[in-house]
Design an enzyme around this catalytic site. Structure first.
Site, short mmCIF file in Angstrom:
data_model
loop_
_atom_site.label_atom_id
_atom_site.label_comp_id
_atom_site.label_asym_id
_atom_site.label_seq_id
_atom_site.Cartn_x
_atom_site.Cartn_y
_atom_site.Cartn_z
CE1 TYR A 206 9.30 0.61 -4.74
CE2 TYR A 206 9.26 1.79 -2.65
CZ TYR A 206 9.56 0.65 -3.38
OH TYR A 206 10.11 -0.43 -2.75
CG LEU B 134 2.47 -8.50 6.83
CD1 LEU B 134 1.24 -7.62 6.90
CD2 LEU B 134 2.69 -9.22 8.16
CG ASN C 252 1.94 -2.84 10.77
OD1 ASN C 252 1.24 -3.83 10.97
ND2 ASN C 252 2.14 -2.36 9.55
CE LYS D 47 0.74 -1.47 0.25
NZ LYS D 47 0.18 -1.68 -1.11
#
Length: 272
Positions: free
Chosen positions: A47, A186, A237, A227
């Site tokens: 990342y 998601l 969330n 994320k």
């Protein structure tokens, strides 16, 4: 917060994923998440944001021991020496003397998994790593890894959402006391307009995204690392623990679809 318990370890059901987060966006997202109550952060060597994650954790008021921190080995760091060297580099970037969890990011045919796992075992024995695991391994590869490893495989981090059926892997993990960590819960945004999820959400006063996340974490021994960057999304969330889906709702939400999964992946790779 709810927790999944595997191998005697409690892991927060909801964490923060940092894929595609870089620079100030990454540092700010992690800092805000910790301020709001997140205690589970996921990153990876690939990342390119371990320094930002480490700076956020070091600069927060949260003790390092209270954060479950995960990183993953990049594909080029799978040989024995590469595992040891790159993990030391990750520890320095993350400003910590140990990782809670170190994962093999993807299967790699060029280096035997056994060699990688042997090096990861050395890291466990030295105290630099608490637990080891894999990512993007199917059930057969996970089984092979468990056979090859001299210390327990703690988790398999895989894509898991209402369109992606992981029943076989879930059953395997439950039998062998392995945590399943869900990324892209998601469906790369695909669930946000799903009519079933929206209908269920209206019944509970929740959004389609919150229903999808609740569906994921309501599975036993499953945690997730979506994320998020904005404070609003990070807060939303977290609002998963004041409602519960019925068995009928869980079944309705599960809609295995390779087409929807592929569409979501392609959408996530499209330029903005």
């Amino acid at each position: 917060m709810e927790y999944a318990t595997v191998q005697g370890v409690d892991v927060p059901k909801l964490g923060l994923g940092t894929w595609r987060l870089t620079g100030d966006d990454c540092r700010n997202a992690v800092s805000t998440a910790l301020e709001l109550g997140y205690r589970h952060v996921d990153t990876a060597q690939a990342y390119g944001n371990e320094r930002q994650v480490g700076a956020a954790i070091a600069g927060s008021d949260v003790d390092r021991e209270d954060v479950f921190l995960t990183t993953k080995l990049e594909g080029g760091n799978r040989d024995y020496d590469g595992v040891l060297r790159s993990t030391d580099e990750s520890l320095a970037k993350l400003r910590t003397d140990h990782l809670d969890l170190l994962l093999i990011h993807w299967p790699n045919r060029r280096v035997p998994t056994r060699e990688t796992l042997d090096a990861m075992t050395e890291l466990v024995e030295s105290g630099k790593v608490e637990h080891i695991g894999v990512s993007n391994f199917d059930r057969e590869r996970l089984d092979d890894a468990r056979e090859d490893a001299d210390v327990p495989i703690f988790t398999d981090q895989v894509q898991f959402h209402p369109y992606w059926d992981q029943t076989d892997l879930l059953d395997y993990c439950a039998i062998h006391d392995v945590l399943l960590t869900a990324y892209s819960p998601l469906g790369h945004g695909g669930v946000l307009t799903d009519p079933v999820l929206k209908e269920v959400g209206e019944r509970h006063g929740k959004s389609a995204a919150q229903v999808a996340l609740r569906w994921v974490i309501q599975h036993d021994e499953v945690v997730t690392v979506p994320k998020a960057t904005s404070r609003d999304h990070l807060e939303a969330n977290l609002q998963l623990f004041d409602f519960e889906l019925t068995a009928e709702e869980m079944d309705r939400i599960s809609q295995p679809s390779k087409l929807k999964t592929l569409s979501g992946v392609l959408r996530s790779r499209s330029p903005l």
